[in-house]
Design an enzyme around this catalytic site. Sequence first.
Site, PDB file in Angstrom:
ATOM      1  N   THR A  83      -3.905   2.503  -6.497  1.00 49.01           N
ATOM      2  CA  THR A  83      -4.418   3.773  -5.999  1.00 49.01           C
ATOM      3  C   THR A  83      -3.232   4.663  -5.675  1.00 49.01           C
ATOM      4  O   THR A  83      -2.229   4.185  -5.134  1.00 49.01           O
ATOM      5  CB  THR A  83      -5.277   3.587  -4.732  1.00 49.01           C
ATOM      6  OG1 THR A  83      -5.419   4.845  -4.051  1.00 49.01           O
ATOM      7  CG2 THR A  83      -4.647   2.603  -3.770  1.00 49.01           C
ATOM      8  N   CYS A 195      -4.533  10.572  -9.621  1.00 49.51           N
ATOM      9  CA  CYS A 195      -5.578   9.744  -9.030  1.00 49.51           C
ATOM     10  C   CYS A 195      -5.971   8.768 -10.117  1.00 49.51           C
ATOM     11  O   CYS A 195      -6.110   9.163 -11.284  1.00 49.51           O
ATOM     12  CB  CYS A 195      -6.767  10.584  -8.578  1.00 49.51           C
ATOM     13  SG  CYS A 195      -8.165   9.594  -8.035  1.00 49.51           S
TER      14      CYS A 195
END
Length: 228
Positions: A83, A195
């Site tokens: 992440t 992202c």
Amino acid sequence: MKTIGLIGGMSWESTAHYYRVLNRETATRLGGLHSAPLLVHSLDFAPIAKMQAEGQWDVAGRELNAAALGLQQAGAQLLGLATNTMHVVADLVTEGIAIPFIHIADPTADALLADGYDTIGLLGTRFTMEMAFYKDRLAARGLGVLVPEVERTNLDGIIYEELCKGILREQSRRIYVNAIERLAARGAQAVILGCTEIGMLIDDSVSPLPCYDTTDLHARALVSAALA
């Protein structure tokens, strides 16, 4: 090949992509039936997302640190955090960790610099776009970083309300393409898909700028480190 430890589940959609890239890259490099020795700790994202929204970064960081320590104890020989946003607490995540940690921004910066870019656009959650942790790491490598000025809320909402749930909408793709067009008008030469879910929606076939997908680049860097 060293065993890769991966902290995932943020979201599981992008973690599934990590799994594919890690194994395909290993097979490409080693041939035959080779696949990646891999330990995954996949977290429940809902509590983590709530902590993000409430600014409880230290609490979330301690939970990820527990996952990291567990992977190390289980035999992982290097560590990745699947992440971008939670790299805001990378220092906390790696407390007590003796194995190498591959930061997601580093292979992205390496690829951009190797291709000759110096001014880039950054897309991601509002935390990644607005907070300093990611932009500063890129700037330390000599990259100028531009983020969207007006559509951050929409971009962030698409990530959490659609992409993290596996929902792909053409209208949302257009919002991202428009944001990239505005970054290009301000001088961006390429765009970071900062992202791990954005690559589900945007790639070079639709983007007005070259795309650097952090998920792919990070996964390949983990394989490189495991083979080193």
